[in-house]
Design an enzyme around this catalytic site. Sequence first.
Site, PDB file in Angstrom:
ATOM      1  CB  CYS A 137      24.042  -5.654   2.766  1.00 19.93           C
ATOM      2  SG  CYS A 137      25.882  -6.234   2.495  1.00 19.93           S
TER       3      CYS A 137
ATOM      4  CG  HIS B 198      27.182 -11.571  -1.556  1.00 18.64           C
ATOM      5  ND1 HIS B 198      28.485 -10.908  -2.032  1.00 18.64           N
ATOM      6  CD2 HIS B 198      26.353 -10.492  -0.945  1.00 18.64           C
ATOM      7  CE1 HIS B 198      28.414  -9.611  -1.521  1.00 18.64           C
ATOM      8  NE2 HIS B 198      27.399  -9.466  -0.937  1.00 18.64           N
TER       9      HIS B 198
ATOM     10  CB  CYS C 170      21.540 -11.904   0.869  1.00 13.68           C
ATOM     11  SG  CYS C 170      21.050 -10.999   2.107  1.00 13.68           S
TER      12      CYS C 170
ATOM     13  NE  ARG D 106      29.887  -5.104   3.563  1.00 13.51           N
ATOM     14  CZ  ARG D 106      29.255  -4.359   2.698  1.00 13.51           C
ATOM     15  NH1 ARG D 106      28.447  -3.235   3.004  1.00 13.51           N
ATOM     16  NH2 ARG D 106      29.631  -4.345   1.339  1.00 13.51           N
TER      17      ARG D 106
END
Length: 279
Positions: A240, A197, A193, A236
């Site tokens: 991902c 991000h 992740c 979500r």
Amino acid sequence: MNKNTLILAVAGLACLLAGPLAAETPKEEQEAFQTYFKKRFPNVPEDDFKNGAYAIDPVGRENWEAIEEFPPYENSISNGETMWNKPFANGKGYADCFPDGPAIQGKYPYWDKARGLVVTLPLALNECRAANKEEPLKYQKGPIADLVAYIAFESRGQITKVEIPEDDPRALEAYQKGKQFYFARRGQLNFSCAQCHLGNSGTKLRTEILSPALGHTTHWPVYRSEWGEMGTLHRRFAGCNEQVRAKAFKPQGEEYRNLEYFLTYMNNGLELNGPGARK
């Protein structure tokens, strides 16, 4: 921030957050996390991070603001309000479980000391249904997304304020597990992740600008044009995982609840502004 400074900043933050908890407290990690994004995007007002990629993408923001004039999630809010007010078969309703009314999103997620687990809003809603002999709602889309959309709308303006009780080491462990999940590489693409991000926030992946992690939990549930419908935060998360060719975890399972706990804690101080609309 030049390229070399950025590389050092990313490396430093990653080491700080991924390191042993004995080295830093969650509060210090949160401050480092937020400071990193404020320095990475110095022209973005702090409160604007709640708007995700649209805080850093002026073209996308213009299109988004036009969509928000007639938001595609209005029907979901209406459906959710109907669900909230409709009595269960036993004559009771959600208000009996949540006597403070529907504006409750700011209370979640929280650590339930009695049970030793993270409680999210969708989990609490289904537990209310179970206590009243109602069938559980599926967690990714449909009625649960509508119900949470209504609650999110009623909760707009509340401030994110997740707490990690200092007197319960299990809460700290849940936070730690969520943090480890965030930085763990997974799937055939071997991505985490954080790679998208945190380190690459603001850059493009194909035609999409990767949103900063600061603000990721403020605007859910979301109507995504790609989905053509509303979806929850855990939908979500699952998407991902699948994008990096990893097997998704069970929505509202321990893995995603702990991830939500960590990530929402990182967003403490930001205003809730859900439901949202995204590409």
